[in-house]
Structure formats: structure tokens, C-alpha cells
Design an enzyme around this catalytic site. Structure first.
Site, PDB file in Angstrom:
ATOM      1  N   ASN A   1      36.015 -60.921  10.056  1.00 32.82           N
ATOM      2  CA  ASN A   1      36.444 -62.299   9.843  1.00 32.82           C
ATOM      3  C   ASN A   1      37.927 -62.374   9.515  1.00 32.82           C
ATOM      4  O   ASN A   1      38.392 -61.685   8.606  1.00 32.82           O
ATOM      5  CB  ASN A   1      35.635 -62.882   8.682  1.00 32.82           C
ATOM      6  CG  ASN A   1      36.226 -64.168   8.134  1.00 32.82           C
ATOM      7  OD1 ASN A   1      36.354 -65.150   8.855  1.00 32.82           O
ATOM      8  ND2 ASN A   1      36.601 -64.161   6.870  1.00 32.82           N
ATOM      9  N   GLU A   2      38.646 -63.201  10.266  1.00 28.92           N
ATOM     10  CA  GLU A   2      40.050 -63.546   9.954  1.00 28.92           C
ATOM     11  C   GLU A   2      40.953 -62.322   9.847  1.00 28.92           C
ATOM     12  O   GLU A   2      41.928 -62.345   9.116  1.00 28.92           O
ATOM     13  CB  GLU A   2      40.127 -64.366   8.656  1.00 28.92           C
ATOM     14  CG  GLU A   2      39.511 -65.748   8.775  1.00 28.92           C
ATOM     15  CD  GLU A   2      39.485 -66.521   7.450  1.00 28.92           C
ATOM     16  OE1 GLU A   2      39.436 -65.882   6.393  1.00 28.92           O
ATOM     17  OE2 GLU A   2      39.496 -67.758   7.499  1.00 28.92           O
ATOM     18  N   ILE A   3      40.626 -61.265  10.575  1.00 31.95           N
ATOM     19  CA  ILE A   3      41.486 -60.085  10.483  1.00 31.95           C
ATOM     20  C   ILE A   3      42.639 -60.231  11.476  1.00 31.95           C
ATOM     21  O   ILE A   3      43.803 -60.039  11.131  1.00 31.95           O
ATOM     22  CB  ILE A   3      40.666 -58.804  10.704  1.00 31.95           C
ATOM     23  CG1 ILE A   3      39.576 -58.738   9.613  1.00 31.95           C
ATOM     24  CG2 ILE A   3      41.570 -57.567  10.622  1.00 31.95           C
ATOM     25  CD1 ILE A   3      38.629 -57.597   9.735  1.00 31.95           C
TER      26      ILE A   3
END
Ligand SMILES: *[C@@H]1O[C@H](CO)[C@@H](O)[C@H](O)[C@H]1NC(C)=O
Ligand SMILES: *[C@@H]1O[C@H](CO)[C@@H](O)[C@H](O)[C@H]1NC(C)=O
Ligand SMILES: *[C@@H]1O[C@H](CO)[C@@H](O)[C@H](O)[C@H]1NC(C)=O
Ligand SMILES: *[C@@H]1O[C@H](CO)[C@@H](O)[C@H](O)[C@H]1NC(C)=O
Ligand SMILES: *[C@@H]1O[C@H](CO)[C@@H](O)[C@H](O)[C@H]1NC(C)=O
Ligand SMILES: *[C@@H]1O[C@H](CO)[C@@H](O)[C@H](O)[C@H]1NC(C)=O
Length: 934
Positions: free
Chosen positions: A477-479
């Protein structure tokens, strides 16, 4: 509430035994949980976690009460040992014996009969240990002992090692305890901005003792059932004319004869008809895995569809491993036939001709059909998974379907969902976009870490692959969208290395593991991205991410969006919302209702800025156990207060608890209105150049009782948001788009049906006492429309300056739609009628000259329906409320009524602890009740 006591699992002494093996279920009571250092010993059970057993034994208070999130951190800082009672009934003629753990959280030293057996370091893996030698020398009845280390301390120890990687300050998303990225444990156990930080430890899933009495025999550890269209490859649109391949693969303990065979039976559940039976082809054994496959004709199976798009046809598939004369092991999985595909291909000429902007697609296709994904993000439903009951999750998934949601994003950094949750989603047609547990941080890439991750990925991909609800695998997530840009800004000279590490873990390692174990599911390295430029499975980095290539070009769109803005002054400026192909996160926090707060907080703490309320708010994160630091929470609490003050009347009740309750409710109005504004905008995008095909808001439900982005509170109570989302997720909607700075007002009808819908929208201006405004303020009274499949149409545009409104503070535009169209895959050819009411006021609610609608509420005991009527003025945000002790939802809520109009709704009871008495506690209110009156 002692919810977890409901979790009296039927402790089966034995699973249906396969030939020559005995399986002892170690789950249930009879365990002891102890800490030598603290001199504590209490009864325990499996599956469980130390906090739950300490609570059940009365050794601690309810972990969810008051400030126990802070007070109980000593539990997470200590070791806890689970010791079984002496194990009876072991076979004395066994050839080999094994301990099988379906889940240990997280760092464990295992002993059997006082002898060291092994260690574990990954919450998400299944482990099996050979105990044959130890058992053969064991005198008396053996015990199992599981010594769980403190994950908080171990994470810090790993971080302190000289060769441990480091990242620039501010890159790693840190909540209460640091260093979560070094360990394979639920990342939100160390805190998150919507949850507590308990860092629980324990045998959180079942454990078994397996014995083989013969040389040959197989115990099924895991099953991978993969159903896909012939020649399907994960990132390319499946060809729906191809036959199905059914590939069955079983991981087993034990040993098989030299030439084992496999048989299959595929049975439709509704009709009981056998679709296929016989032996599997191409049977191969590699290591401890046996695999075979068969084909099913292209049109032979009834397809599985998500809710709203068709039926959820399900099949039982039974796979049996055999030698020449007998069955050695057998497993049944319930599954469905469907393809689900994340289309990231370049926009075609044909699409350009339809008015779709250039760039790339980024949307899902089920059984070859585009559809609009409507839903939200699922976080762990409890800080302690062993007390998450099937009954509670049934209520949650029923609320998802009632909320017109067809997709949930199972956010990375909780846990991989248990099969029973995928089962519920299979039955209800809820697609589950699933993620590997990595979030808001960069991760190590040393070999032991990669090996550990690889085992976790393979186990979970195989375990859940048979569920038709499984929609996608995402690396984390959201990397890509958040952490890499953060690293680029803070350490530009090392940026290339960070990208290299990211691609190593999420592309070079994980992508092939997904593809090798599933042909049916798309993969992307991280949620929120711009798709890929190329996939070449023979390359070292098999997926070449687009990153920002071309994304600056005006009018080109490539990916999904993730958008938060806590400056509430722009909350309704849709010009500022992101324009993309899909919205997978957006939101704003609100307070839970009074009834929910009362489960967790003393009465004297029930005011907006009490220290307990403040410290249970973790937006922004508390960052450590300091209960005197209010700086971060003040910012988050302030955002809610300011948002209410900007747009809504501010409550000022004499009774302090009533005032608190009204304020909590006011924050929910803002939240719901803001999400509605965004969802309408994104859905309208389905017919705009961006061809936007998904809205998943943050977040579906709560992990505990606290201010968060959730639409459903911890015990299942719907906030205003879940009702409003349900309304705006209907197939055919009508929405006003008002630009408050230019005065432009545009009204659109948007439909996600699969063919044209036709109908009428009535536009009716009334003043707040309900009287028609003369000449309808210059607005046509009704408009006919036709709206294409997955499309939008403008039905009316004006500017407020052109309207003849005597007093814009005393005016409301009622917008009523009626349309006819076909539901996708409906069983009959008949048209379905759709209705939708929306409304628009030319000023925000705080500036309206609201009048008392004199609401009446009647309960009809016979039909068990409630009827609300506005007797004397327009009722905005009409809200029916119910007392504590019952869980459920009204068929409609937060609606507008004009005088004389009645609304009759039922309450769907999901759970009732009041013996029906809740009916007497139902009340009704509206925005009028939120105003300050003397
Ligand atoms: C705590 O548990 C960890 C993991 O099992 C183990 O390595 C360590 O030795 C334990 N410490 C004590 C004091 O039991
Ligand atoms: C399908 O399989 C499940 C689980 O093994 C079993 O409980 C159920 O009875 C089966 N249903 C049919 C119709 O065979
Ligand atoms: C898609 O478009 C990009 C340019 O945005 C190009 O680099 C890429 O090669 C194209 N992919 C295919 C499969 O045509
Ligand atoms: C949406 O409808 C408009 C107007 O009929 C049409 O021109 C456009 O091609 C449609 N968009 C799509 C993607 O079908
Ligand atoms: C363009 O894509 C390549 C390949 O993924 C990547 O190395 C490069 O950084 C990207 N450029 C931008 C500006 O994102
Ligand atoms: C629109 O107004 C007409 C005329 O008053 C009425 O017959 C019709 O039912 C209304 N439609 C809706 C959707 O309210």
C-alpha cells in the site's frame, strides 16, 4: 462486552481421518498462558492471543476500555508462553508425527515434551514440524509449549544490528512502536492512525498434531485451485471463448506412492448437478506438492458474478489423491467460474473514438465486462483476530451488500483474511482486492527476509486462490505513490537504490510467485500506481512500471488515485479532486456515535475534548506511549471541529452528553457529505474523458471505538456515511455539481447499468417551509433523459445568478429521478424501475434559515416499520436513531422530507440483546435539531 466468549469453537477431536493417519486438533481450552518474568499464569485457549486470555481470566481490564491501549503495553513488551495440557490419545504405532500450526503470532520457540522443536518468525505462514524422534523418546503424556517473544523488542533488536538497513528520517510511516518493517507481523499491530497498538502475541490460528501409521499417506496442508481460461496469462485480457482449465494442486505432509493419481468432481451447488468428474491429467509430484488438471467446456459452467451484476453461482470441487486401489487424501473447496482482470492496457483507437482520453486503462473486468467498482477499504475488524466471529463478519458483509458495494480493498498491513471471510464474500458477490502485508514503508531485501516473504506469499496465494471473490493481488500500500517519492525528496542520491530494492521485493520476487501459483489473478506491485509499460516474464525485472512516464502530459490518464485533504475549506471543491481512472482511497475522519463511545468510555469523559477521547484519536499518530502529548491529536480533533463550524449549524445543548452526541453526529454529516461529493464526481467520470471506473472510499469499518474514517462503527452501527454511500452507490443517480465560487450549477444523471436507461428528473424549488418557489425560480420542472451504459449525461446547467430566488437561505431544490433500465444479467427481460432523490441548497446548511419540521415518528408493530413525517417544514438530514443493545440498519436514513411527505422504513435487525425493547428507544431528528436554540 465480552464478545470473544461467543467464540466457543466446536473443538473437533478429530478431522475426518484419511487412510492410516490420525489428526488431533489442539484447539480449544486446556492451555495455560504464563509469564515467568511477571509471575502470571492464567488459563488459555487456542486459537487466541495473550491479551484475550488475560482478559478472560480477569487478570486485566477490557483492553478496549478507556486508555488501556496505553496502559496495557507491558503485555506486548513481555514474553508469553502457551502450554498445552498433557496430550492424550496419541498413537503408539505411528511411523511419523508432526505438529502443524496454521498461524503463530509471531516469534515463537516451540518445545514438545520438554525438547526444543523449532522457531518461527512469520505470523502469516503455516508451519509443520517433525516431532517423531522426540515423541519416540517421550515418557508419559507430552505437552506442547510455545514461547512467544515480544515483537516490539525483537523488531528493535533487528533494527539495532550493525548490518540492518536504514532509511532517511521521515520516510518510514511510524505510529506507536518503530521498526515494524523488519518483522512479518500485522503492521497495524504497532499502531495506525485509526487504531490501537497492542502488539498481541499468541497461537492465533488452529494447531494440529498429525500422525501417520503407514509409510504412505498424505495430510493436506494447503490447496491451490486455479480456474482460468485456456492460455490465460495474468496481465492480458482473458479470451472468454476458450475452455476453462481447472488446475488442482495440493501441498501435503507424508509420502505418496510412486505413481499416485488424482480424481476430481465438480458439482454445482444450487442444482446438485455434477459438471465434471473423473481423473485429472498431467499429474506431477514436485517436493511435497501434487498437481493435476482438467478442462471444462467454455460455456458449460454457470458464471459467478459480483453482486448487482448477476448471480453468485458456486461449485464444490472435490479433489482426491489415490494410489491404484484406494483414496489417500481428499479435499473439497467451494469455488466459482469467473475471470477477473485488472486492465492496464494502453487506450485503443476505438476507445479514443468513444471520447476516452489517451493514456492507459486502469479498471476491472469481470467475465470480460467492464463494470463500475463501488466500495470501500477493509481494515482489520478487530485488534485481536481470534475474537472475530463469523456471525459478526456476516453482519459486516451483509452491510456491504446492503450498502450497494461490490468491491472491498483488503488493505495491506492487517492480515490475510481467513477463508471464512472470503467464503462470505463468495456467497454475497463482494470482490476482494487483496494485498500482501506491506504498507507505508520501504522494506529490507536481505536474503533471509526475502525467503521468509516468499514462503508467506506462496502459502497465501495458494490458500485463497479458489475464492471467486478474489479480485487482485497488490504488493503493498502506498509504497510507489508515497514512500518512493518521499525517499526521492529526502535522499535523492540514494533514490535509485530504493527503487531497486522496491522492484527487487515487489516485482522480481513476488510477481513470479503469484504467476506460478495463479493464472487467474492480476498482480500489481503496489496500490496506487500508473500501471506498467511492459511485462516480460523472462526479464530480471518482469514488470516495468510506468511510474511518472508521460503522466505530466495534459489530458492523459494512467492510474488510480489516493487523495486526502484535511483543509476542509476545499472539501466540496470538486475542481480539486484528483482525475484518474479509479479512486482507491479518499476520505476524512468523523466521531463515532454516542452509543459506541459509551461502550468504551466513562460518562464523565463524554465530551469532545476530554483527555480520554483525545487520546483515543490517533490522527495524527500519538507516536509513543506519552499520554500527556496532545499536540497531534489536537490537530485531528481540530480538523473535525473546523469542518463542522464551516458548513453546519453548531450544536449547543444544555445537557452535556446530548451536546456531545449532537457534535459527534455533526462530524458524521460533514464526513458523509464530503464522501458523497467525491463519489458523485468519480462516478460522473465514467462518462468523462478519464473514463473513471471505481470508487473505494477509506474506510469500511472500525477496529475499535474511536474517531476514524469508518462508515461502520466497531459493533456494526452505521454512521451517516454508510447510509449516504448506499444511496449514492445506487445504479442510477442524479447529482448536482455546484461551484460555489463561480455559481455554476450542473445536474448530471449517472448510470452504471450495462445498457441505456431512460427517465425523468423533476426539479422542484421550495422554501424551507415547503412552499413552492414562484416560477420554480426559473428552472424547468422536469427533464427527460437517456443515459448510456456506464455513462453520464448532463440534464441541466445554469448559474445561480440566473435564478430568481428571493432568498437563497430559504430555498432547496428537490431533485427526483425515475428511470427504467435493465439490471445486468437480470433473469427476466422486464425493465426495472430506479428512483433517486437528491437535493441542493444554494448555501451551506449553517446559513440556511431552518424551520422546525415538527417530525413525527410512528411504529407499526404489525409490519415493524417506522413512519416519519415532516409536519410543518422541510426536514433535511432526517435521521432515525436507535438505542444500544441492538445492531442493524434502517432501510433508508439521512433523507429529506417536505411537509406532508411520509417515509416508511423498516429496521433490519442483525442482532438484538434487548428482547425487542429497542423499538421503544427509536428517535428521529433532523438538521433543525442541530441548531443552537435558546
Ligand atoms: C522470548 O521469546 C523469544 C521467541 O520465542 C525467545 O527467543 C526468547 O528466548 C524468549 N525469552 C525468554 C526470557 O523466554
Ligand atoms: C460442499 O462442500 C462443503 C465443504 O466440504 C460441504 O459441507 C457441503 O455439504 C458440500 N455441498 C454439496 C452440495 O455437496
Ligand atoms: C503503451 O504506451 C506506452 C507509452 O505510454 C509505450 O511505452 C508502451 O510500449 C505501450 N505498450 C504497448 C503494449 O503498446
Ligand atoms: C458516453 O455517452 C456519450 C454520449 O452518448 C458518447 O459519446 C460516449 O462515447 C459514451 N462514452 C462511452 C465510454 O461509451
Ligand atoms: C520511466 O519508467 C522507467 C521504467 O520503469 C523508470 O526507470 C523511470 O524512472 C520512469 N521515469 C519517470 C519520470 O517516472
Ligand atoms: C415528477 O412530477 C410529476 C408531475 O407532478 C409526477 O407525476 C411524477 O411522479 C414526478 N416524478 C418523480 C420522480 O418524482
Amino acid at each position: 462486552m465480552h464478545l470473544w466468549k461467543q467464540l466457543v469453537l466446536a473443538a473437533l477431536p478429530c478431522l475426518p481421518p484419511a487412510l492410516g493417519q490420525s489428526v488431533l486438533d489442539l484447539s480449544g481450552d486446556g492451555w495455560t498462558v504464563s509469564s515467568k518474568a511477571l509471575n502470571i499464569s492464567v488459563p488459555g485457549r487456542v486459537p487466541s492471543q495473550a491479551h484475550l486470555d488475560l482478559f478472560a481470566a480477569g487478570a486485566i481490564d477490557d483492553p478496549y476500555y478507556g486508555l488501556n491501549d496505553f496502559n496495557l503495553r507491558w503485555i506486548g513488551n513481555n514474553n508469553w508462553t502457551y502450554t498445552s495440557k498433557p496430550i492424550q490419545g496419541l498413537s503408539n504405532k505411528s511411523k511419523s508425527s508432526w505438529l502443524v500450526f496454521n498461524g503463530l503470532d509471531t516469534f515463537t520457540t516451540i518445545e514438545f515434551c520438554g525438547q526444543f522443536i523449532g522457531t518461527t518468525d512469520n505470523q502469516f505462514r503455516q508451519y509443520a514440524f517433525d516431532i517423531s524422534n522426540v515423541l519416540s523418546k517421550c515418557k508419559g503424556s507430552p505437552t506442547v509449549s510455545l514461547n512467544f517473544g515480544s515483537a516490539i523488542k525483537i523488531a528493535n533488536e533487528i533494527a539495532a544490528q550493525p548490518d540492518a538497513p536504514e532509511w532517511p528520517a521521515g520516510v518510514q510511516g511510524t505510529f506507536e512502536f518503530p521498526n515494524r518493517w523488519f518483522i512479518r507481523k500485522e503492521q497495524s499491530d504497532f499502531g495506525w492512525d485509526w487504531g490501537p497498538a497492542f502488539s498481541p502475541a499468541g497461537p492465533w490460528q488452529n494447531a494440529y498434531l498429525v500422525q501417520f501409521e503407514r509409510e504412505e499417506g498424505a495430510y493436506v496442508l494447503n490447496t491451490d485451485l486455479d480456474i482460468y481460461r485456456k492460455n490465460q496469462i495474468n496481465h492480458i485480457a482473458p479470451d472468454q471463448s476458450q475452455p476453462w482449465v481447472v488446475n488442482a494442486s495440493i501441498d501435503y505432509l507424508g509420502s505418496l506412492p510412486s505413481k499416485p493419481s488424482m480424481a476430481i468432481e465438480i458439482k454445482e451447488l444450487e442444482s446438485g448437478k455434477v459438471l465434471k468428474s473423473g481423473s485429472l491429467d498431467n499429474v506431477v509430484v514436485t517436493g511435497q506438492t501434487i498437481t493435476g488438471n482438467t478442462m471444462v467446456d467454455a460455456d458449460a459452467a454457470n458464471l459467478w458474478w459480483p453482486t448487482g451484476l448477476g448471480k453468485q453461482n458456486l461449485y464444490n470441487v472435490t479433489v482426491t489423491i489415490q494410489d491404484s486401489h484406494q483414496d489417500l487424501a481428499s479435499v473439497t473447496k467451494r469455488t466459482g467460474f469467473r475471470t477477473i482482470f485488472l486492465n492496464r492496457s494502453n487506450i485503443t483507437e476505438e476507445q479514443l473514438a468513444q471520447g476516452i482520453a489517451p493514456g492507459a486503462n486502469w479498471h476491472f473486468e469481470v467475465n470480460g465486462r467492464e463494470f463500475y467498482a463501488k466500495g470501500s477499504n477493509l481494515i482489520p475488524p478487530d485488534a485481536f483476530w481470534p475474537r472475530v466471529t463469523k456471525a459478526k463478519m456476516q453482519r459486516l458483509f451483509d452491510a456491504v451488500v446492503a450498502g450497494n458495494q461490490n468491491m472491498l480493498r483488503v488493505w495491506a498491513s492487517g492480515a490475510y483474511l481467513p477463508d471464512f471471510m472470503y467464503d462470505l464474500a463468495d456467497e454475497r458477490g463482494v470482490l476482494l482486492w487483496s494485498e500482501f502485508q506491506f504498507s507505508d514503508a520501504l522494506y529490507p531485501t536481505d536474503q533471509p527476509f526475502l525467503d521468509n516473504v516468499a514462503a508467506e506469499v506462496v502459502y497465501n496465494v495458494r490458500r485463497v486462490n479458489h475464492h471467486p471473490s478474489l479480485a487482485l493481488w497488490a504488493g503493498g500500500n502506498e509504497i510507489e505513490s508515497l514512500e518512493l517519492p518521499e525517499a526521492e525528496e529526502k535522499a535523492p542520491e540514494q533514490y535509485a537504490d530504493y527503487v531497486g530494492d522496491y522492484e527487487h521485493l515487489f516485482i522480481t520476487l513476488i510477481l513470479p510467485l503469484v504467476y506460478e501459483n495463479s493464472r487467474s489473478i492480476s498482480y500489481m506491485p503496489s496500490s496506487t500506481n500508473n500501471g506498467f509499460l511492459e511485462v516480460d516474464l523472462s526479464a530480471k525485472i518482469p514488470m516495468v512500471e510506468r511510474y511518472k512516464n508521460g503522466t505530466d502530459a495534459k489530458g492523459y490518464y494512467y492510474g488510480d488515485t489516493d487523495y486526502y485533504n484535511y483543509d476542509s475549506s476545499v472539501a466540496f471543491d470538486f475542481d480539486g479532486y484528483p482525475v484518474g481512472r479509479f479512486a482507491n482511497e479518499f476520505g476524512y475522519h468523523s466521531m463515532p456515535s454516542l452509543q459506541t463511545w459509551q461502550q468504551a468510555v466513562d460518562d464523565e469523559d463524554l465530551h469532545f475534548n476530554s483527555s480520554t477521547i483525545m487520546l483515543r484519536n490517533h490522527h495524527y499518530p500519538a507516536n509513543g506511549p506519552d499520554t500527556h502529548n496532545y499536540k497531534n491529536t489536537s490537530m485531528g480533533m481540530g480538523e473535525m471541529t473546523l469542518a463542522v463550524q464551516r458548513y453546519y449549524p453548531t450544536p449547543n445543548e444544555h445537557d452535556s452528553i446530548a451536546n456531545f452526541s449532537a457534535w459527534c453526529h455533526a462530524t458524521q454529516h460533514f464526513q458523509a457529505d464530503m464522501y458523497k461529493s467525491e463519489i458523485q464526481f468519480y462516478r460522473r467520470g465514467s462518462g468523462m474523458p478519464e473514463r473513471q471506473l471505481g470508487s473505494l472510499y477509506w474506510q469500511l469499518e472500525d477496529i475499535w471505538q474511536a474517531p476514524t474514517w469508518a462508515g461502520i462503527e466497531y459493533d456494526g452501527r452505521w454512521k451517516v456515511l454508510h447510509y449516504v454511500a448506499r444511496d449514492i452507490f445506487q445504479p442510477v443517480i442524479v447529482s448536482p455539481f455546484w461551484n460555489s465560487s463561480t455559481g455554476d450549477l450542473d445536474i448530471y444523471v449517472t448510470s452504471d447499468l450495462w445498457d441505456t436507461a431512460r427517465g425523468t428528473v423533476n426539479l422542484t424549488w421550495v422554501d424551507l417551509s415547503g412552499k413552492p418557489i414562484s416560477g420554480n425560480a426559473g428552472t424547468p420542472k422536469s427533464k427527460h433523459f437517456s443515459v448510456g451504459a456506464l455513462n453520464t449525461t448532463n440534464i441541466y446547467s445554469t448559474n445561480m445568478s440566473k435564478l430568481s430566488l428571493a432568498n437563497s437561505q430559504d430555498a432547496v431544490l428537490l431533485i427526483d429521478l425515475i428511470a427504467q433500465g435493465h439490471l445486468p444479467n437480470a433473469e427476466s427481460e422486464a425493465l426495472t424501475t430506479f428512483t433517486h432523490r437528491n437535493q441542493f441548497t444554494p448555501v451551506y446548511p449553517k446559513d440556511l434559515e431552518l424551520k422546525d419540521p415538527k417530525l413525527s415518528l410512528l411504529h407499526d408493530a404489525k409490519t415493524s416499520a417506522f413512519t416519519v413525517e415532516a409536519k410543518s417544514a422541510v426536514s433535511l438530514y432526517t435521521w432515525i436513531d436507535y438505542p444500544a443493545g441492538v445492531v442493524g440498519y434502517f432501510e433508508d436514513n439521512s433523507f429529506t422530507l417536505v411537509p406532508g411527505e411520509k417515509k416508511t422504513v423498516k429496521f433490519v435487525v442483525q442482532k438484538d440483546e434487548t428482547g425487542g425493547k429497542w423499538v421503544d428507544g427509536v428517535t428521529v431528528r433532523s438538521m433543525w435539531d442541530q441548531t443552537t436554540r435558546s
